[in-house]
Structure formats: structure tokens, C-alpha cells
Design a protein around this motif. Structure first.
Motif, mmCIF file in Angstrom:
data_model
loop_
_atom_site.group_PDB
_atom_site.id
_atom_site.type_symbol
_atom_site.label_atom_id
_atom_site.label_comp_id
_atom_site.label_asym_id
_atom_site.label_seq_id
_atom_site.Cartn_x
_atom_site.Cartn_y
_atom_site.Cartn_z
ATOM 1 N N ASP A 1 0.443 -0.710 -4.237
ATOM 2 C CA ASP A 1 0.460 -1.290 -5.577
ATOM 3 C C ASP A 1 -0.735 -0.868 -6.426
ATOM 4 O O ASP A 1 -0.583 -0.616 -7.632
ATOM 5 C CB ASP A 1 0.494 -2.817 -5.490
ATOM 6 C CG ASP A 1 1.794 -3.317 -4.886
ATOM 7 O OD1 ASP A 1 2.750 -2.527 -4.816
ATOM 8 O OD2 ASP A 1 1.844 -4.485 -4.464
ATOM 9 N N GLU A 2 -1.912 -0.789 -5.806
ATOM 10 C CA GLU A 2 -3.118 -0.507 -6.576
ATOM 11 C C GLU A 2 -3.417 0.984 -6.632
ATOM 12 O O GLU A 2 -3.333 1.620 -7.685
ATOM 13 C CB GLU A 2 -4.311 -1.266 -5.967
ATOM 14 C CG GLU A 2 -4.107 -2.775 -5.918
ATOM 15 C CD GLU A 2 -4.016 -3.393 -7.304
ATOM 16 O OE1 GLU A 2 -4.584 -2.805 -8.254
ATOM 17 O OE2 GLU A 2 -3.372 -4.450 -7.449
ATOM 18 N N GLU B 1 -1.689 -3.174 -0.888
ATOM 19 C CA GLU B 1 -2.695 -2.801 -1.890
ATOM 20 C C GLU B 1 -2.720 -1.298 -2.111
ATOM 21 O O GLU B 1 -2.898 -0.829 -3.245
ATOM 22 C CB GLU B 1 -4.067 -3.307 -1.459
ATOM 23 C CG GLU B 1 -4.206 -4.830 -1.534
ATOM 24 C CD GLU B 1 -5.620 -5.296 -1.246
ATOM 25 O OE1 GLU B 1 -6.482 -4.425 -0.962
ATOM 26 O OE2 GLU B 1 -5.865 -6.511 -1.287
ATOM 27 N N ARG C 1 -1.276 -6.399 4.261
ATOM 28 C CA ARG C 1 -2.029 -6.571 3.006
ATOM 29 C C ARG C 1 -2.597 -5.245 2.524
ATOM 30 O O ARG C 1 -2.503 -4.901 1.332
ATOM 31 C CB ARG C 1 -3.170 -7.575 3.225
ATOM 32 C CG ARG C 1 -3.967 -7.896 1.956
ATOM 33 C CD ARG C 1 -5.175 -8.745 2.270
ATOM 34 N NE ARG C 1 -6.148 -8.025 3.066
ATOM 35 C CZ ARG C 1 -7.020 -7.139 2.562
ATOM 36 N NH1 ARG C 1 -7.008 -6.862 1.261
ATOM 37 N NH2 ARG C 1 -7.887 -6.535 3.344
#
Length: 325
Positions: free
Chosen positions: A133-134, A130, A126
Motif C-alpha cells: 500500500d505504501e 505496508e 502487516r
């Protein structure tokens, strides 16, 4: 234990009965002032009783010595250590119950460890997602904006902005490296061999020790669980080489023997094995335990440290979440 009680009681009673019968049915007597011959007979009878009791107790209680030794050397991260059942039936139930207790404790620990490590891998996945992607996309947008601004800015400002660009680009590369270490996509996409090759290359590029790779291709019978354990132990081993050993050279090797056993080795020429096991080493031991593998960390030939993981053939490994036998 009740059987042992009755055996001791019966042995002492038998000796007492024999002594009484000897006094009642034979010319043997005991004078008010004991004679030398009578003293010899009593001494022999006492010696016989003590010797019989000593022999009986030594044979009957022998498993307790093994039980004490096993309890002293027990390690919660080493599974399969049991006390052998002997023909001595006095304490066989105690030995069997102790071994059964160890089975239950190892099963509970193995299941708990598997749950924790699965949750850890899910969290790693996770966070890596993140980061990619973030934060990764945000930094990419910043780079594009800076490129647009630099093209329109005066030269004296553009030079400073180019410096900012390099900082952002370095940060983006670092975020990608961290995400890759958290959850290497190459392990899922291209397999263990490519993942280990990439891992060794990453460490060689960090201005740390030069890592030599000897990774066999076409490994059979490992499975996803064992591959992940191998990768994580190799990763932790190289991390320890980079952070703590002061080594100039390291070797990462993965070979499969004819019987299907797979051996992972991480060897360096640094300062030698640690005196105490830290969190990283205990984590490696827990992962090895999950697949019934044997992990040893000791001195390497010629100095340095050798991390050695031996994974038995798939048919002899426990199912995930169960202890090795």
C-alpha cells in the motif's frame, strides 16, 4: 523410593534371620578356628545374600537406565518421546512424574511457539500490506511522473530518464515479490495447491534450480493451520535449495495417502544435507511440532537433500498450541 528401601531392608533382614536360625536350631556351629566345612557354609550364605541383593537392585532400578537413555536423547523439538510404564512398581511414580513433567514442558513450549509464530505471521501480514500500500503505491506514482516527464523532456535527457524508469520498475517488481513471499495472497484466495504451484514458479524464475512440481489437488482434512505450515516449510526448503545447495534441479511434491496422511517433499541434487541445523531448519521443526507432523532432513537418493514432512490425518493431530502425543 520408600517401597524400594523396605524391600532391600526386608531382604537383608530375612537372610540374617535365616542365618541366625540355622546356627541356633541346627547342629551348625562356627569354631574359634574356622573349619573348611564351616567356611563353605558361610561363603554360600554370603554369596546368597549378595546374589539376592544384586537381583533385587537390578530389577528394581532397571527403569533408571531407561530414564537416563531418554534424558540423553531428549530433543525439545521432538514431542511424544516418553518412558514406558513397567510392571515394576518401585519406580513407577518417578517414571509417571517424569512423563508428566515432559507433558507440561512440551505443552508450555508448544503454546509459546504458537504465540510467537502467530505474532510472526501477523507481522509478516502487516509488513506485506505496508509494502504493497505504501511503498508500492509510491513507486507507482513515481513511475507515472517519470512517464509524464519523459514525454516532455529533450531526447538526450529522456534517454537517462528511461533508465531511471527501468530501475524504479524493477524496484516495484521486487517490492511486490517480497510482499508476496511475506504473505502470499494466493494461499488465502486460491488454496494450498495454487500457492505451492506459484511458489515453485517464483523460484524457477530467479535463475536458480529448475523446480519440478508434483502437487496433488483435492487434498482433504488439512485445515488452515496445517496448510500454512506446509507452505512455510516448502518455502524455507526451496529457499535453502536456492541459497546453499548449489543444485541444478529440485522437486516439490505434495501427496495424500489413502489413510489421509499428507506428505510434503522438497528434493534437490545439490551438495547434501547441512551438518548443523540453522535458524531456518529449527523454524521448520517448530512449525512441524505445532501440528504433530514429523519433519526429517537427510540425504536424497542419488545425492542431494530431501526435506520430508509427514502430516498425520486430522483426527490424530493435536489442537494448535498443544503438544503431539
Amino acid at each position: 523410593m520408600s517401597a524400594l528401601f523396605w524391600r532391600i531392608l526386608g531382604t537383608n533382614g530375612l537372610i540374617f534371620v535365616i542365618g541366625v536360625a540355622a546356627l541356633a536350631l541346627t547342629p551348625l556351629t562356627v569354631s574359634s578356628r574356622i573349619l573348611l566345612s564351616e567356611f563353605v557354609v558361610l561363603a554360600l550364605g554370603l554369596t546368597l545374600m549378595v546374589a539376592a541383593n544384586a537381583l533385587l537392585l537390578r530389577v528394581s532400578l532397571a527403569p533408571l537406565a531407561g530414564l537416563t537413555t531418554l534424558m540423553a536423547r531428549m530433543d525439545s523439538l521432538r514431542s511424544g518421546d516418553r518412558l514406558a510404564t513397567t510392571p515394576n512398581r518401585d519406580l513407577f511414580r518417578l517414571v509417571d512424574q517424569f512423563n508428566a513433567m515432559l507433558d507440561r514442558l512440551e505443552a508450555d513450549r508448544s503454546i509459546s511457539t504458537a504465540v510467537v509464530l502467530d505474532a510472526q505471521e501477523a507481522e509478516r501480514r502487516r509488513i506485506a500490506q505496508e509494502l504493497h500500500d505504501e511503498i508500492g503505491q509510491s513507486l507507482t506514482v513515481v513511475l507515472l511522473e517519470l512517464k509524464s516527464v519523459v514525454s516532455r523532456a529533450p531526447e538526450e535527457v529522456a534517454e537517462d530518464l528511461r533508465g531511471v524508469q527501468e530501475v524504479v520498475r524493477s524496484s516495484l517488481d521486487e517490492v511486490r515479490r517480497v510482499a508476496h513471499r511475506l504473505r502470499p495472497g494466493v494461499l488465502d484466495d486460491l488454496g494450498l495447491t495454487s500457492a505451492l504451484t506459484s511458489l515453485a514458479g517464483d523460484f524457477s524464475e530467479t535463475h536458480g534450480p529448475r523446480v519440478t512440481r508434483r502437487v496433488q489437488t483435492g487434498l482433504e482434512g488439512l485445515g488452515a493451520d496445517a496448510e500454512l505450515v506446509i507452505y512455510r516449510i516448502a518455502q524455507e526448503g526451496l529457499t535453502n535449495v536456492w541459497r546453499h545447495s548449489g543444485a541444478r534441479n529440485a522437486e516439490l511434491s505434495l501427496q495424500q495417502e489413502k489413510d489421509g496422511t499428507v506428505v510434503l517433499r522438497v528434493v534437490d541434487d545439490g551438495s547434501g544435507p547441512p551438518k548443523e541445523a540453522g535458524a531456518g531448519i529449527r523454524g521448520m521443526q517448530e512449525r512441524a511440532m505445532l501440528i504433530g507432523a514429523q519433519l526429517t532432513i537427510g540425504p536424497a537418493e542419488g545425492g542431494g537433500t530431501e526435506v520430508r514432512l509427514v502430516i498425520p490425518p486430522r483426527g490424530s493431530r493435536p489442537a494448535p498450541g498443544r503438544p503431539a502425543k
